[in-house]
Design an enzyme around this catalytic site. Structure first.
Site, PDB file in Angstrom:
ATOM      1  N   HIS A 174     -15.773  -5.579  22.675  1.00  0.00           N
ATOM      2  CA  HIS A 174     -14.507  -5.688  21.947  1.00  0.00           C
ATOM      3  C   HIS A 174     -13.352  -5.033  22.688  1.00  0.00           C
ATOM      4  O   HIS A 174     -12.189  -5.225  22.325  1.00  0.00           O
ATOM      5  CB  HIS A 174     -14.645  -5.116  20.529  1.00  0.00           C
ATOM      6  CG  HIS A 174     -14.809  -3.625  20.471  1.00  0.00           C
ATOM      7  ND1 HIS A 174     -16.031  -3.015  20.289  1.00  0.00           N
ATOM      8  CD2 HIS A 174     -13.908  -2.636  20.557  1.00  0.00           C
ATOM      9  CE1 HIS A 174     -15.861  -1.702  20.258  1.00  0.00           C
ATOM     10  NE2 HIS A 174     -14.575  -1.451  20.413  1.00  0.00           N
ATOM     11  N   ASP A 220     -22.533  -5.850  21.432  1.00  0.00           N
ATOM     12  CA  ASP A 220     -21.167  -5.443  21.788  1.00  0.00           C
ATOM     13  C   ASP A 220     -21.178  -4.767  23.158  1.00  0.00           C
ATOM     14  O   ASP A 220     -21.166  -3.542  23.270  1.00  0.00           O
ATOM     15  CB  ASP A 220     -20.634  -4.492  20.710  1.00  0.00           C
ATOM     16  CG  ASP A 220     -19.167  -4.156  20.883  1.00  0.00           C
ATOM     17  OD1 ASP A 220     -18.501  -4.821  21.708  1.00  0.00           O
ATOM     18  OD2 ASP A 220     -18.689  -3.247  20.193  1.00  0.00           O
ATOM     19  N   SER A 312     -14.551   3.811  22.014  1.00  0.00           N
ATOM     20  CA  SER A 312     -15.263   2.547  22.198  1.00  0.00           C
ATOM     21  C   SER A 312     -15.644   2.350  23.654  1.00  0.00           C
ATOM     22  O   SER A 312     -14.840   2.575  24.558  1.00  0.00           O
ATOM     23  CB  SER A 312     -14.381   1.379  21.752  1.00  0.00           C
ATOM     24  OG  SER A 312     -14.300   1.297  20.362  1.00  0.00           O
TER      25      SER A 312
END
Length: 358
Positions: A174, A220, A312
């Site tokens: 992402h 992810d 992230s």
């Protein structure tokens, strides 16, 4: 005859009251259904350093720091998503009277109450909170203790990454999906955010894991190829783990993300240890959310500690091996919601194939 007319009028009034009660009951059910759907939506962990772009209370978000409100250049701006959702709520609460949408006093009060709750409970991305740079509950650290950790910049947005080869960085999908490789800039070998003592590289190629889904954040993961090898002081690669870490064991994460839910990015690297959670407990925690905890994920948490906004893509490390990638979570360090990480062991074949062919 007069009694008959009075009886007929009474029956009509009674039927009208019953119809009005049914309409009120139906509207209330629709309103409750809309609220339940809004509470259970899951989003990637993106956050911002401005209050207007903070994340709603119970939504999952990828742990990206995004300090910019600019939605141009194809950037994904969470503020636009919130505006679209707010517009849907306005349309839901508006009543059409005489061809015009007018809000009743009760609906306006409800809208203000929802806005106040959102402002109080905004969440940020992961390494505490998920969307902004920093770790919740962890002390400052030196990059010498985790030389594989790099910063991934795109404008004002921030993600973490792990150097698995001198030219290759593993991060969260992402952070990369839908964005041209030339927009990224990678910094390694520094303990400070965008520190001048670090080594910078541009990105020439990106690849997103084949089973990645933006909505569910399954698999992810993404790879980035640097324009040249990254070497220097306090820079090193890390080996890939093969298995999922066992429940009850510890993993170490680090980053420049937010230190509190709704917080902003920091300049000094932080690190924290978390305890791996049973898969069944993690699935139960996120039951009813718009994403599913799959076998390509694992969860970890500790009291008052978590990943958050800006973390992230960073690594979850055990025994000097990369076991997971910071992915998403609800809020930061909430005891009922552990952080969610992508399993690296499931990615080894894909990683080796991409590196060998590029």
């Amino acid at each position: 005859m007069r009694l008959r007319w009075l009886y007929l009028v009474f029956i009509l009034l009674l039927l009208d009251r019953l119809a009005a009660a049914q309409r009120r009951s139906r509207n209330q059910r629709n309103r409750n259904t809309g609220l339940a759907r809004a509470r259970n939506q899951i989003e990637p962990r993106i956050a911002s350093n401005t209050d207007t772009t903070s994340i709603r209370r119970n939504r999952l978000q990828p742990r990206i720091v995004n300090n910019s409100n600019d939605s141009g250049n194809g950037n994904w701006n969470p503020l636009n998503n919130r505006r679209r959702r707010a517009n849907r709520w306005r349309r839901f609460n508006n009543r059409n009277r005489n061809g015009r949408n007018r809000l009743s006093r009760r609906n306006r009060a409800n809208r203000r109450n929802r806005a106040n709750r959102r402002n109080r409970n905004r969440a940020s991305a992961r390494i505490v909170g998920g969307g902004r740079a920093r770790i919740l509950g962890g002390p400052t650290a030196s990059i010498a203790t985790m030389p594989y950790l790099v910063q991934i910049h795109r404008g004002e947005s921030l993600c973490g990454g792990s150097l698995i080869r001198p030219e290759w960085v593993l991060t969260a999908a992402h952070c990369v999906s839908g964005i041209d490789a030339s927009e990224f800039y990678v910094v390694g070998g520094t303990s400070t955010l965008n520190g001048t003592d670090g080594v910078g590289r541009t990105v020439t190629f990106t690849s997103v894991a084949p089973l990645y889904t933006r909505k569910g954040l399954n698999m992810d993961a993404a790879l980035m190829k640097l324009n040249e090898t990254m070497t220097g002081t306090n820079i090193g690669t890390i080996a890939l783990g093969q298995r999922v870490p066992r429940p009850g064991t510890r993993v170490r994460i680090g980053g420049w993300g937010a230190t509190r839910e709704g917080g902003t990015s920091v300049t000094q690297l932080r690190s924290v240890q978390l305890i791996v959670v049973k898969q069944s407990a993690c699935r139960l925690a996120y039951q009813g959310a718009t994403t599913t905890i799959t076998n390509r994920m694992f969860c970890a948490q500790a009291r008052g500690r978590d990943s958050c906004s800006g973390d992230s893509g960073g690594g979850a490390v055990q025994n000097n091996r990369l076991m997971g990638i910071v992915s998403f979570g609800t809020g930061c360090a909430r005891p009922e919601y552990p952080g969610v990480y992508t399993r690296v062991g499931n990615l080894r074949r894909w990683i080796n194939r991409i590196i060998s062919s590029n």
